[in-house]
Enzyme design. Structure first.
Site, PDB file in Angstrom:
ATOM      1  N   ASP A  62       0.809  -1.488  -0.705  1.00  0.00           N
ATOM      2  CA  ASP A  62       0.329  -0.006   0.004  1.00  0.00           C
ATOM      3  C   ASP A  62       0.875   0.981  -0.060  1.00  0.00           C
ATOM      4  O   ASP A  62       2.121   1.292  -0.870  1.00  0.00           O
ATOM      5  CB  ASP A  62      -0.744   0.395   1.232  1.00  0.00           C
ATOM      6  CG  ASP A  62      -2.251   0.490   0.829  1.00  0.00           C
ATOM      7  OD1 ASP A  62      -2.517   2.166   1.148  1.00  0.00           O
ATOM      8  OD2 ASP A  62      -3.436   0.032   0.532  1.00  0.00           O
ATOM      9  N   ASP A  63       0.067   2.307   0.611  1.00  0.00           N
ATOM     10  CA  ASP A  63       0.644   3.662   0.021  1.00  0.00           C
ATOM     11  C   ASP A  63       2.221   3.677   0.982  1.00  0.00           C
ATOM     12  O   ASP A  63       2.538   2.416   1.754  1.00  0.00           O
ATOM     13  CB  ASP A  63       0.022   4.506   1.071  1.00  0.00           C
ATOM     14  CG  ASP A  63       0.354   6.126   0.842  1.00  0.00           C
ATOM     15  OD1 ASP A  63       0.980   6.632   0.024  1.00  0.00           O
ATOM     16  OD2 ASP A  63      -0.545   6.983   1.530  1.00  0.00           O
ATOM     17  N   ASP A 115      -6.201   4.892  -5.819  1.00  0.00           N
ATOM     18  CA  ASP A 115      -6.155   5.848  -4.681  1.00  0.00           C
ATOM     19  C   ASP A 115      -6.910   7.218  -5.024  1.00  0.00           C
ATOM     20  O   ASP A 115      -6.538   6.851  -6.033  1.00  0.00           O
ATOM     21  CB  ASP A 115      -5.690   5.456  -3.045  1.00  0.00           C
ATOM     22  CG  ASP A 115      -6.384   5.482  -2.216  1.00  0.00           C
ATOM     23  OD1 ASP A 115      -7.386   6.400  -2.216  1.00  0.00           O
ATOM     24  OD2 ASP A 115      -5.737   5.158  -1.006  1.00  0.00           O
ATOM     25  N   ASN A 144      -8.049  10.477  -2.472  1.00  0.00           N
ATOM     26  CA  ASN A 144      -7.851  11.164  -1.173  1.00  0.00           C
ATOM     27  C   ASN A 144      -8.497  12.235  -0.866  1.00  0.00           C
ATOM     28  O   ASN A 144      -8.013  12.522  -0.154  1.00  0.00           O
ATOM     29  CB  ASN A 144      -6.486  10.446  -0.012  1.00  0.00           C
ATOM     30  CG  ASN A 144      -6.722   8.412  -0.011  1.00  0.00           C
ATOM     31  OD1 ASN A 144      -7.556   8.325   0.230  1.00  0.00           O
ATOM     32  ND2 ASN A 144      -5.453   8.088  -0.609  1.00  0.00           N
ATOM     33  N   ASP A 152     -13.300   1.905   4.463  1.00  0.00           N
ATOM     34  CA  ASP A 152     -11.783   2.257   5.572  1.00  0.00           C
ATOM     35  C   ASP A 152     -12.048   1.674   7.047  1.00  0.00           C
ATOM     36  O   ASP A 152     -11.556   1.069   7.902  1.00  0.00           O
ATOM     37  CB  ASP A 152     -11.343   3.414   5.742  1.00  0.00           C
ATOM     38  CG  ASP A 152      -9.742   4.134   4.619  1.00  0.00           C
ATOM     39  OD1 ASP A 152     -10.033   3.110   2.900  1.00  0.00           O
ATOM     40  OD2 ASP A 152      -9.687   4.946   4.602  1.00  0.00           O
TER      41      ASP A 152
HETATM   42  C1  DGJ Z   1      -6.815   4.995   1.308  1.00  0.00           C
HETATM   43  C2  DGJ Z   1      -7.506   3.871   1.464  1.00  0.00           C
HETATM   44  O1  DGJ Z   1      -9.022   3.896   1.564  1.00  0.00           O
HETATM   45  C3  DGJ Z   1      -6.341   2.569   2.619  1.00  0.00           C
HETATM   46  O2  DGJ Z   1      -6.340   1.924   2.582  1.00  0.00           O
HETATM   47  C4  DGJ Z   1      -4.988   3.311   2.561  1.00  0.00           C
HETATM   48  O3  DGJ Z   1      -4.576   2.802   1.411  1.00  0.00           O
HETATM   49  C5  DGJ Z   1      -4.999   5.369   2.873  1.00  0.00           C
HETATM   50  N1  DGJ Z   1      -5.029   6.150   1.489  1.00  0.00           N
HETATM   51  C6  DGJ Z   1      -3.424   4.877   2.247  1.00  0.00           C
HETATM   52  O4  DGJ Z   1      -2.484   6.285   1.986  1.00  0.00           O
END
Ligand code: DGJ
Length: 730
Positions: A357-358, A469, A471, A539
């Site tokens: 992941d990130d 993703d 955000n 999440d």
């Molecule tokens: C938001 C995602 O929903 C999470 O699962 C994760 O990937 C974070 N971003 C990482 O920044």
């Protein structure tokens, strides 16, 4: 006939549904009916449909227009709102022609449901034009023969001499007779996505939508009306779902004559579109589903259509791999060794895909930098993406990676090189959210850079999976390279740009499994499902919270689309502790099943349970991904929740029952199953035999002691009807 035409009446029919349109003598288009199937030509216009009763309002305010526009007495939201060259908004659209076509075509540059065979669906296009301004509209419909799902969109063309500005464009505005309905929609917030709301419709408008430049956590692009008596398995429901991932407007209204209407389309707060002579605008598509067998009936139609005729690509029908994602296990604190150990421990439990992941790129050790700099951090990954990927593949596991390609951190090389590449208003502050800005995907050079960056990462890492993703939502949604009169086009141009990138990336990497994500489920919509067959549902990984989120999501979206993971306890979002079994039994009901914790730190007992859950998930994934889903008991408050899957051939059924909070001195719950053969016999895993009729009409008794418990009952259909001659002994 899926589309019949006689005496100026079009009847679109499929499954148990008809949708009837009428071209009046003065060539206006009216909607006579949308509901339970009627024979072709059975619905004809009646005088009373168009008769104005004595009132203060002009007739147009009451007509069941299929395309209500401003200027002749329509006071609701217009389906097409145009600012004409002379400054007025009056439009007068008359039918000029139509075409009936086999199958269902896609929409250029936009996601849309499709047909694979010409006899699956039939399309109808109706042309309308305004003789004064030259504005013309083509209404685009298709009806699916088996389910009766109707799609609707429109192309608006300026065939006049002067420029006009489109101020509003709905994909659908459909009248329903009577107004005694409840409104249904899916509200939410980050970590609380898609909770079902049911509320009475009163005179006036009930509006939901998004202005965020994404469909959003707050509301899903879905709105329905249902009869007051409608329940999960009975009653009338009319649903509208929008195949779009950006801002939207959805409305249900009831007028003062007691008639209702459902709308869905572009959100005029954040949208306008200049049409020079000869230019066209294509709206995204809405999918209209009517069910006379309640909410479950509607959901079943959406599930099948979206799973098989919206999702595309190699992974559409393939069993999805059980994955382990390191996000909640490590957050930003990892290196190659740590990831490898997690992957290896996961492999020992039976996990098939490791997802990094990130935090793997640039200098990213927190969320305050490096988005846009998509090269591996050498301190964390000394042998680069290729090195880690090789080791993971060496474990005979698939390798997956996370990216957030639409974003840029102000602290990044990309931003330092191209500070003008983000959405912004010159001279104004750029609002940051999670320390990031949004790349301006309406610009070709930005799209090309993003496409090449994603391609380079996928190539170098030889990734089998990508988590895409996103955000943050839009704030200053302006592209400075557009002329001022086109700046309000930015949000939609961004979406078109995103779709163009996704089309190209999925074309270049047809074998990669893509999962969309937006701070969990902030862009869980049909638009993205067209490119990526699964989406991170939320999440919030707490099993109890997930019951509600997955239950609500299932109103429109198939289980195959839901990413669902087992995470550590106490849960990171709710601080709740639930058993490994409960977490597994909830998560394995999502097609994108996996784990999201540091498996190396699991006690042996938990590992043993996790291994059993993974084996179970593999055994059940065909049923979960492709079976028919039924909601049985809603997870409201304490007590029990339940849902069920039935294999399409009817040979297997899985009943999933969950206990939320226990109560003293309460009897077992009796869960009435659905979708079984009432004549049939079913055997559970202990060999006990049941009658299908008894399971559905009397119910299956379950008692789960204590808080937060679960129970999965797998039933196999026995070839003979119930009762068996030997009383079921084996
Ligand atoms: C938001 C995602 O929903 C999470 O699962 C994760 O990937 C974070 N971003 C990482 O920044």
């Amino acid at each position: 006939m899926p589309v019949a035409y006689q005496n100026q009446v079009f009847t679109l029919s499929g499954g148990n549904v008809s949708y009837v349109l009428h071209v009046t003598e003065d060539r206006k288009l009216m909607n006579l009916y949308w509901g339970r199937r009627v024979p072709d030509h059975a619905v004809q216009p009646e005088l009373s449909d168009y008769q104005s009763f004595a009132s203060f309002d002009p007739p147009a305010s009451r007509l069941p227009s299929e395309l209500p526009v401003l200027g002749q007495g329509w006071y609701g939201t217009p389906a097409v709102d145009v600012l004409n060259a002379q400054g007025d908004h009056v439009v007068d659209l008359r039918v000029t022609g139509y075409r009936i076509l086999p199958g269902k075509k896609g929409l250029p540059g936009l996601p849309a449901v499709y047909s694979e065979k010409n006899d699956e669906a039939r399309s109808l296009e109706i042309d309308l034009a305004d003789p004064l301004t030259g504005l013309s509209v083509t209404l685009q419909y298709a009806v699916y023969a088996e389910s009766g799902a109707v799609t609707r969109s429109m192309r608006i063309t300026n065939a006049g001499q002067d420029p006009v500005t489109l101020r509003g464009a709905l994909a659908v505005s459909v009248p329903l007779w009577g107004a005694d309905y409840d409104v249904l929609h899916l509200k939410g917030a980050w970590a609380r996505e898609r909770a079902l709301v049911r509320t009475p419709l009163g005179q006036g408008a009930y509006e939901i939508g998004s202005q965020r430049g994404a469909s959003g956590h707050e509301e899903n692009p879905f709105l329905a009306l249902c009869g007051k008596q409608a329940g999960e398995n009975s009653g009338d429901v009319w649903g509208v779902s929008f195949v779009y991932s950006g801002s939207f407007l959805a409305e249900a209204s009831a007028d003062n004559a007691g008639n209702a209407r459902l709308y869905m389309g572009m959100n005029p707060q954040v949208f306008s579109w200049l049409l020079q002579p000869g230019e066209s605008f294509q709206t995204p598509e809405a999918v209209l589903v009517y069910s006379c067998s309640g909410l479950n009936g509607m959901s079943r139609i959406y599930h099948r259509l979206y799973r098989t005729r919206l999702a595309r690509g190699a992974w559409r029908d393939r069993p999805r791999p059980v994955l382990i994602n390191n996000w909640e296990g490590t957050y930003f604190d990892f290196d190659e060794e740590k990831l490898f150990r997690i992957a290896r421990a996961g492999k020992e439990l039976g996990i098939e895909l490791f997802v990094m992941d990130d935090g793997w790129f640039g200098r990213r050790n927190s969320d305050n930098c490096s988005l846009g700099d998509w090269t591996a951090n050498p301190e964390k990954l000394p042998r680069g993406l290729a090195g880690l990927s090789e080791r993971i593949h060496g474990l005979d596991m698939l390798f997956g990676i996370w990216m957030e390609p639409e974003m840029v951190s102000p602290d990044s090389d990309l931003y330092r090189a191209h500070p003008d590449w983000c959405l912004h208003v010159p001279g104004r502050a750029r609002t940051e959210e999670r320390n990031q800005l949004i790349l301006d995907l309406s610009r070709k050079e930005v799209r090309e850079t993003v496409t090449e960056a994603v391609s380079a990462v996928l190539r170098e890492s030889r990734a089998d999976y990508l988590k895409w993703d996103m955000n943050r939502n839009m704030t200053e949604y302006f592209s400075p390279v557009l002329p001022p009169e086109r700046r309000m086009e930015t949000q939609h141009r961004y979406m078109l740009g995103l779709y163009e990138i996704l089309e190209e990336i999925t074309r270049r990497f047809p074998d990669v499994l893509f999962e969309s994500c937006s701070g969990g489920g902030g862009r869980f919509d049909p638009g993205l499902l067209y490119y990526m067959p699964q989406a991170w549902t939320s999440d919030n990984t707490d099993a109890i919270a997930r019951l509600g989120i997955q239950y609500g999501t299932s109103l429109v979206y198939p289980a195959s689309a839901m990413g669902a993971h087992v995470s550590a306890v106490p849960n990171h979002q709710c601080r709740r502790t639930t058993s490994m079994q409960m977490r597994g039994d909830v998560a394995l009901c999502g097609g994108g099943f996996g784990f999201e914790l540091d498996v190396t730190a699991l006690p042996d007992e938990d590992k043993k349970e996790a291994r059993a859950i993974i084996a179970r998930a593999k055994e059940l994934r065909g049923l979960v991904q492709e079976g028919t889903f039924w909601r049985l008991l809603p997870p409201s408050g304490a007590g029990y929740a339940a849902w069920q899957f039935v294999r399409e051939d009817g040979k297997q059924a899985l009943l999933c029952v969950y206990r939320i909070l226990s109560e003293a001195n309460t009897p077992p719950v009796r869960v009435k199953m659905a979708g079984l053969d009432p004549e049939g016999a079913y055997r559970d895993e202990s060999g006990k035999l049941y009658s299908g009729a008894a399971l559905m009409y009397r119910g299956f008794s379950v008692s789960i002691p204590g808080d937060f418990g679960s129970c999965m009952i797998l039933l196999e259909k026995v070839p003979q009807p119930f009762p068996l001659p030997d009383n079921g002994r084996r």
